[in-house]
Design a protein around this motif. Structure first.
Motif, short mmCIF file in Angstrom:
data_model
loop_
_atom_site.label_atom_id
_atom_site.label_comp_id
_atom_site.label_asym_id
_atom_site.label_seq_id
_atom_site.Cartn_x
_atom_site.Cartn_y
_atom_site.Cartn_z
N LEU A 182 0.83 -1.21 0.00
CA LEU A 182 0.00 0.00 0.00
C LEU A 182 0.85 1.25 0.00
CD1 LEU A 182 -2.94 1.09 0.20
CD2 LEU A 182 -2.61 1.10 2.68
N MET A 183 1.89 1.29 0.81
CA MET A 183 2.78 2.46 0.87
C MET A 183 3.51 2.65 -0.45
SD MET A 183 2.52 4.13 3.63
CE MET A 183 0.80 3.81 3.78
N ILE A 184 3.97 1.56 -1.06
CA ILE A 184 4.65 1.67 -2.35
C ILE A 184 3.71 2.18 -3.42
CG2 ILE A 184 5.72 0.31 -4.20
CD1 ILE A 184 6.98 -1.43 -2.00
N SER A 185 2.47 1.69 -3.41
CA SER A 185 1.52 2.13 -4.44
C SER A 185 1.08 3.58 -4.21
CB SER A 185 0.30 1.21 -4.46
OG SER A 185 -0.43 1.35 -3.26
N LEU A 186 1.03 4.04 -3.00
CA LEU A 186 0.67 5.44 -2.73
C LEU A 186 1.83 6.37 -3.06
CD1 LEU A 186 -1.38 5.20 0.57
CD2 LEU A 186 -2.24 5.74 -1.71
N TYR A 187 3.06 5.92 -2.92
CA TYR A 187 4.22 6.74 -3.21
C TYR A 187 4.41 6.95 -4.70
CZ TYR A 187 9.05 8.40 -3.24
OH TYR A 187 10.18 9.14 -3.45
N ALA A 188 4.09 5.97 -5.50
CA ALA A 188 4.33 6.03 -6.94
C ALA A 188 3.37 6.96 -7.64
CB ALA A 188 4.21 4.65 -7.55
#
Length: 59
Positions: A53-59
């Motif tokens: 989730l954090m990786i997808s929100l950062y991108a």
């Protein structure tokens, strides 16, 4: 020949009853270990979901 067959069948029956009696015994320590493994697996699952989730929100 008949006594040999009878002895073999009786021995086989004894082994089956021993296996059943051992299978029916509940070990509380193994239940507790299984519980800890379930909790640990759940926390690892949450960590993976949070990371994705954090990786997808950062991108």
């Amino acid at each position: 020949m008949t006594p040999v067959v009878t002895q073999v069948l009786l021995k086989k029956k004894k082994q089956q009853t021993l296996a059943r009696s051992m299978a029916t015994k509940e070990d509380p320590t193994s239940e507790q270990q299984m519980y800890y493994k379930d909790v640990a697996g759940f926390f690892i699952f949450l960590l993976v979901v949070f990371t994705v989730l954090m990786i997808s929100l950062y991108a």
